[in-house]
Scaffold this motif. Sequence first.
Motif, PDB file in Angstrom:
ATOM      1  N   LEU A 190       0.821  -1.205   0.000  1.00 41.33           N
ATOM      2  CA  LEU A 190       0.000   0.000   0.000  1.00 41.33           C
ATOM      3  C   LEU A 190       0.858   1.261   0.000  1.00 41.33           C
ATOM      4  N   ARG A 191       1.926   1.239   0.779  1.00 42.37           N
ATOM      5  CA  ARG A 191       2.826   2.398   0.842  1.00 42.37           C
ATOM      6  C   ARG A 191       3.473   2.648  -0.511  1.00 42.37           C
ATOM      7  N   ASP A 192       3.896   1.587  -1.169  1.00 38.26           N
ATOM      8  CA  ASP A 192       4.528   1.729  -2.479  1.00 38.26           C
ATOM      9  C   ASP A 192       3.533   2.314  -3.491  1.00 38.26           C
ATOM     10  N   ILE A 193       2.301   1.842  -3.458  1.00 36.98           N
ATOM     11  CA  ILE A 193       1.289   2.374  -4.376  1.00 36.98           C
ATOM     12  C   ILE A 193       1.012   3.847  -4.071  1.00 36.98           C
ATOM     13  N   ARG A 194       0.838   4.172  -2.780  1.00 42.16           N
ATOM     14  CA  ARG A 194       0.549   5.565  -2.410  1.00 42.16           C
ATOM     15  C   ARG A 194       1.651   6.501  -2.890  1.00 42.16           C
ATOM     16  N   ASN A 195       2.904   6.143  -2.592  1.00 42.00           N
ATOM     17  CA  ASN A 195       4.016   7.038  -2.924  1.00 42.00           C
ATOM     18  C   ASN A 195       4.249   7.127  -4.423  1.00 42.00           C
ATOM     19  N   THR A 196       4.041   6.034  -5.129  1.00 41.60           N
ATOM     20  CA  THR A 196       4.192   6.070  -6.584  1.00 41.60           C
ATOM     21  C   THR A 196       3.100   6.923  -7.212  1.00 41.60           C
ATOM     22  N   ALA A 197       1.874   6.788  -6.719  1.00 39.03           N
ATOM     23  CA  ALA A 197       0.777   7.605  -7.227  1.00 39.03           C
ATOM     24  C   ALA A 197       1.025   9.083  -6.948  1.00 39.03           C
ATOM     25  N   TYR A 198       1.551   9.392  -5.770  1.00 35.89           N
ATOM     26  CA  TYR A 198       1.858  10.787  -5.431  1.00 35.89           C
ATOM     27  C   TYR A 198       2.913  11.356  -6.386  1.00 35.89           C
ATOM     28  N   ALA A 199       3.958  10.590  -6.630  1.00 36.81           N
ATOM     29  CA  ALA A 199       5.004  11.040  -7.545  1.00 36.81           C
ATOM     30  C   ALA A 199       4.480  11.193  -8.962  1.00 36.81           C
ATOM     31  N   ALA A 200       3.420  10.447  -9.304  1.00 41.90           N
ATOM     32  CA  ALA A 200       2.832  10.506 -10.637  1.00 41.90           C
ATOM     33  C   ALA A 200       1.805  11.632 -10.772  1.00 41.90           C
ATOM     34  N   GLY A 201       1.728  12.503  -9.778  1.00 41.76           N
ATOM     35  CA  GLY A 201       0.870  13.673  -9.898  1.00 41.76           C
ATOM     36  C   GLY A 201      -0.519  13.511  -9.344  1.00 41.76           C
ATOM     37  N   MET A 202      -0.712  12.560  -8.441  1.00 44.30           N
ATOM     38  CA  MET A 202      -2.015  12.389  -7.800  1.00 44.30           C
ATOM     39  C   MET A 202      -1.927  12.863  -6.355  1.00 44.30           C
ATOM     40  N   ASN A 203      -2.998  13.450  -5.869  1.00 40.87           N
ATOM     41  CA  ASN A 203      -3.049  13.914  -4.481  1.00 40.87           C
ATOM     42  C   ASN A 203      -3.644  12.816  -3.612  1.00 40.87           C
ATOM     43  N   VAL A 204      -2.780  12.062  -2.986  1.00 40.40           N
ATOM     44  CA  VAL A 204      -3.190  10.889  -2.221  1.00 40.40           C
ATOM     45  C   VAL A 204      -3.681  11.312  -0.846  1.00 40.40           C
ATOM     46  N   GLU A 205      -4.815  10.757  -0.427  1.00 35.88           N
ATOM     47  CA  GLU A 205      -5.307  10.990   0.924  1.00 35.88           C
ATOM     48  C   GLU A 205      -4.788   9.919   1.878  1.00 35.88           C
ATOM     49  N   GLY A 206      -5.097   8.669   1.632  1.00 30.54           N
ATOM     50  CA  GLY A 206      -4.651   7.620   2.535  1.00 30.54           C
ATOM     51  C   GLY A 206      -5.204   6.269   2.133  1.00 30.54           C
ATOM     52  N   ALA A 207      -4.941   5.282   2.970  1.00 34.61           N
ATOM     53  CA  ALA A 207      -5.389   3.914   2.714  1.00 34.61           C
ATOM     54  C   ALA A 207      -6.126   3.391   3.938  1.00 34.61           C
ATOM     55  N   LYS A 208      -7.062   2.481   3.694  1.00 35.12           N
ATOM     56  CA  LYS A 208      -7.784   1.845   4.793  1.00 35.12           C
ATOM     57  C   LYS A 208      -8.183   0.434   4.384  1.00 35.12           C
ATOM     58  N   GLY A 209      -8.368  -0.409   5.394  1.00 36.46           N
ATOM     59  CA  GLY A 209      -8.871  -1.740   5.150  1.00 36.46           C
ATOM     60  C   GLY A 209     -10.357  -1.722   4.855  1.00 36.46           C
ATOM     61  N   GLU A 210     -10.823  -2.787   4.182  1.00 37.15           N
ATOM     62  CA  GLU A 210     -12.239  -2.932   3.879  1.00 37.15           C
ATOM     63  C   GLU A 210     -12.733  -4.279   4.399  1.00 37.15           C
ATOM     64  N   CYS A 211     -13.945  -4.665   4.015  1.00 36.60           N
ATOM     65  CA  CYS A 211     -14.623  -5.783   4.671  1.00 36.60           C
ATOM     66  C   CYS A 211     -14.194  -7.155   4.172  1.00 36.60           C
ATOM     67  N   ASN A 212     -14.053  -7.304   2.866  1.00 39.57           N
ATOM     68  CA  ASN A 212     -13.729  -8.624   2.332  1.00 39.57           C
ATOM     69  C   ASN A 212     -12.298  -8.995   2.716  1.00 39.57           C
ATOM     70  N   LEU A 213     -11.970 -10.255   2.640  1.00 41.31           N
ATOM     71  CA  LEU A 213     -10.639 -10.713   3.029  1.00 41.31           C
ATOM     72  C   LEU A 213      -9.606 -10.207   2.027  1.00 41.31           C
TER      73      LEU A 213
END
Length: 453
Positions: A190-213
Amino acid sequence: MSSKNPRLLSLDDLRDRIGAGAIDTVVVAFTDMQGRLQGKRLHAAYFLDVVAEHGSEGCNYLLSVDIEMNTVAGYTMSSWEQGYGDMEFALDFDTIRLLTHLPKTAMIQCDLRWPDHSTVVQSPRSILRAQAEKAARAGFRALAGTELEFIVFDTTYEEAWRSHYRDLPPANQYNADYSILGTTRVEPLLRDIRNTAYAAGMNVEGAKGECNLGQHEIGFLYDDVLVTADNHAVYKTLAKEIAAQHGKALTFMAKYNEREGSSCHIHLSLRNEDGSIAFGDEAGPTPVHDHFVAGILATMRDFTLLYAPNVNSYKRFVEGSFAPTTIAWGTDNRTCALRLVGAGASARVENRVPGGDTNPYLALAAMLGAGLHGIENRLELEPEQRGNAYAADRPKIPTTLRDARNAFHGSAVARSILGDEVVDHYTNMADVELKAFDAAVTDWELRRSFERM
């Protein structure tokens, strides 16, 4: 807010980086009917010498194939009879971004043009651009955010293929919704995706878990509708690429298994030309807001095909699953198809119908076009749904791709908003998927029938 992210490159920046040897590969890409990036990887020197000025091209079958890239019948824009000619890749230099998960690579997104330079109107990006321009002519700027869920598996894509996608080990063995411990399990990815997306010009808010496994979500700040759709398409691709680099696989399928599906809730709002709030202030919602929401509700069945474009999409609409089944709106009510949230500058409508498999350009075009239709015709907003919408006696969302296809194809409103060429093109896309699914023998049939029938 500015739509030009400061981390995006200008063409001069890209030239300088190529000259310094920091970039040696330029990806030129457009988004196809299925919401996927398609295009070419160009050597940086060739890009500068030829493509930056003259553009590039690709076969027009790229907007008339099924998800497996098979040529299929029924499309007027591309066929064997027409010889499968080319489309121009018209580079949008406002979209130059670094892809830091790949060595020395940048990407530019494209519009599609015919050889005479006219617009390919069936292109998803062209469809959304047309609605954004319509909003601008009406004095509005449309802002949107998309919330994409996905499921991560502790296996490679190759192993998943070889196992026919059965019995894949999820990255979490329990419901990790909002769990810090559960998300830590997958944090390196998740960290790698967030930081790569940020470097690619996206304004990242954050990550969270969801319900399914193994299910997670990474959120991004809202932006202009076209920017949000561009970012959405790039994010889906880089998330899969980074997962592969981590030896994992992830899917954006709307319904991977019988547990919770993966949604793509879409938030949309309007600003006036001067930047002021169009949807409401301290006094409450404006008529523009109410007409806009009424338009989306009134056309929900007409446009469900663009929110839920695949056979699998409709498996997600299960009562009590947080995926909607009822066409209704409610204030902060997650049982409704439309959830109204925020106030003042944050006032927006959340469409909970789209799943993780939606094409963001088409879904946003449908929402925006529908909302503008509501404003133009001063549609009255029906009473709010209070309480459990699953149990309400209100119209329901189509339950199959075939039902959604028929509603879309026969909709005079959809044809008025999008045009006959677009409606007929995406009706044929549904026909192709339905024909393929109707011919398939599923695991469900084998398990139930092989011995016991």
